[in-house]
Scaffold this active site. Structure first.
Site, PDB file in Angstrom:
ATOM      1  N   THR A 107       0.820  -1.209   0.000  1.00 20.23           N
ATOM      2  CA  THR A 107       0.000   0.000   0.000  1.00 20.23           C
ATOM      3  C   THR A 107       0.855   1.262   0.000  1.00 20.23           C
ATOM      4  O   THR A 107       0.532   2.245  -0.686  1.00 20.23           O
ATOM      5  CB  THR A 107      -0.945   0.002   1.215  1.00 20.23           C
ATOM      6  OG1 THR A 107      -1.844  -1.112   1.108  1.00 20.23           O
ATOM      7  CG2 THR A 107      -1.748   1.286   1.291  1.00 20.23           C
ATOM      8  N   SER A 324      46.677 -10.096  -3.474  1.00 21.81           N
ATOM      9  CA  SER A 324      47.063 -10.198  -2.075  1.00 21.81           C
ATOM     10  C   SER A 324      47.751  -8.922  -1.622  1.00 21.81           C
ATOM     11  O   SER A 324      48.476  -8.282  -2.391  1.00 21.81           O
ATOM     12  CB  SER A 324      48.007 -11.389  -1.875  1.00 21.81           C
ATOM     13  OG  SER A 324      48.502 -11.419  -0.555  1.00 21.81           O
TER      14      SER A 324
END
Length: 494
Positions: A107, A324
């Site tokens: 709604t 890394s």
């Protein structure tokens, strides 16, 4: 406005009382209350452009239908129509501010849409925002409608748009795998079952298989779209059509078909359609299937590219970023990894959809907002994941041909191709010798006098080994003495 002035507001009133709304906002009091009630995800419905477009399309069709059947005058209907078209074209997206996850079965989303279109229509008519006495969000924009038919119809249309985009990206991804399959058509490798060496194949066959399995999901997704094109517009609150003119149902379907360009059909049973969430479960499950299969492909890519020295190292994925913060030179398979994570999220979203569909009661499912969020997010993420996998990974994959060739030369799986010619017993003995001596299969077979060099090369050609060309031959008589003598000779020479 100076720094000492309070923000300008306008007063709006609903059944609960009056509130001050920012004067420049196109949304109104209902949206304000929803913003206060549902600070849940920080994801406004505007995050899903397909949903906003679909909401505006449904409201546009409703305005045109109401005008056509004479329940809304031309001036107001045309203004709403124009406002809806502007939203469809991308305007006012920042005004769709309610949280995607909300109570009330949608709604708040419906009212946010009604208010935005009403206030923009008022502007187009030369009137002030909030002049609802002239053009009202409910009486005019929401005429002949309920949230319970406009909201599910809108989210279905939005899902169709999302499926279309996902189908496009899956097709492009399938094509990219097919292209790599063609490029690797003559690259022999050893297949694996249960992570153990199996029989030879080509790398091209492996990648072509990826292409075909993705295309299967494209076909399945296309079969789901007609389910989403079924509307319950005209059902209003629970499917009885209360407050809607009897002509409205057919006219709004026609207008929505014209506005959307889709083959829209009205559900045969509007009460059933208003409470049923079956189409959503079907779509969600189909997207989950595609995600799981795509994740499996990404698992394979990561395994095949593992290493590069201590892993399989059969293929090289494009290097996209440093892998890394501590190990220099490390590069990780980040693109397949992100697609894996998308698949995990899609699987979780499907569980949410299943529980929400099951949790509805009686004549309405109140949990369609979480269904919408889950599926629209899955569609968005899947389309984006397919695009990055194709662009940033698949198109740049390279075969490590030297390593693959060396594996094929000494792998005992190759001997399977020889069993129709030398028999199972001889092939088993050859395999054992190859394992213990690391001697190429072809060398052992020719040295044992089981086949001549030309015969071996034909049988062990890429076409024969990969099953592209199927052929067998007569099996010669081979004695155990012949095999033992050959094994002893190989050991002496080493």
């Amino acid at each position: 406005m100076t720094g000492n002035e309070a923000p300008r507001t306008r007063t709006e009133t609903d059944s609960l009382g009056s509130r001050e709304v920012p004067a420049d906002a196109y949304w109104g009091i209902n949206t304000l209350r929803a913003k206060e009630n549902f600070p849940i995800t920080s994801v406004p419905i505007a995050v899903y452009p397909d949903l906003v477009e679909a909401l505006a399309t449904v409201k546009q069709a409703a305005a045109r239908a109401n005008k056509a059947i004479g329940v809304l005058d031309a001036e107001r209907a045309d203004a709403i129509d124009r406002a809806a078209q502007e939203v469809r074209d991308g305007a006012l997206r920042d005004q769709f501010v309610v949280d995607i996850v909300q109570g009330g079965a949608g709604t708040s989303t419906n009212m946010n849409t009604n208010e935005v279109l009403a206030n923009r229509a008022l502007e187009l008519l030369g009137r002030e925002k909030g002049d609802y006495g002239y053009l009202h969000p409910i009486d005019h924009v929401n005429r002949s409608q309920s949230t319970n038919d406009t909201y599910p119809t809108s989210i279905k249309l939005a899902m169709i748009l999302g499926v279309q985009r996902l189908v496009e990206q899956l097709t492009l991804l399938s094509d990219a795998f097919a292209e790599r399959g063609h490029a690797f058509a003559d690259v022999l490798k050893i297949g694996r079952t249960q992570l153990q060496d199996a029989v030879p194949m080509t790398l091209g066959q492996e990648f072509t298989g990826f292409a075909h399995t993705i295309q299967e999901d494209v076909l399945l997704l296309r079969t789901v779209m007609p389910l989403l094109a079924e509307t319950n517009l005209g059902a209003t609150a629970i499917g009885t059509g209360i407050t809607a003119d009897p002509q409205y149902r057919d006219e709004v379907r026609r207008q929505l078909q014209v506005a959307s360009g889709l083959d829209i059909v009205t559900a045969p049973d509007l009460i059933e359609a208003t409470s049923d969430a079956g189409a959503f479960m079907t779509l969600s499950g189909t997207v989950k299937r595609s995600a799981a299969k795509l994740s499996k492909i990404c698992n394979d890519l990561r395994l095949l590219a593992s290493g590069p020295q201590a892993g399989l190292g059969e293929i090289t994925l494009p290097a996209r970023q440093a892998g890394s913060s501590i190990m220099p030179g490390k590069v990780n398979p980040v693109i397949p990894e992100v697609v894996n994570q998308i698949a995990f999220a899609v699987a979780g979203a499907d569980t949410t959809v299943t529980m929400a569909a099951e949790g509805g009661q009686l004549q309405l499912n109140a949990f369609e907002p979480i269904i919408a969020h889950s599926i629209l997010q899955s569609l968005q993420w899947m389309a984006s994941g397919c695009a990055t996998l194709r662009i940033n990974c698949v198109t740049g994959i390279q075969a490590n041909e030297a390593k693959l060739a060396a594996q094929v030369d000494t792998n005992v799986g190759v001997v399977t191709a020889l069993t129709p010619y030398i028999g199972y017993a001889a092939a088993a003995s050859i395999a054992h010798t190859a394992l213990t001596t690391s001697t190429p299969i072809a060398t052992l077979v020719t040295a044992a006098g089981l086949m001549d060099e030309d015969q071996v090369q034909r049988v062990l050609s890429p076409a024969r080994l990969s099953g592209i060309e199927l052929a067998t031959g007569a099996i010669p008589v081979v004695t155990e003495e012949m095999l033992d003598a050959e094994a002893a000779r190989v050991h002496r020479e080493r």
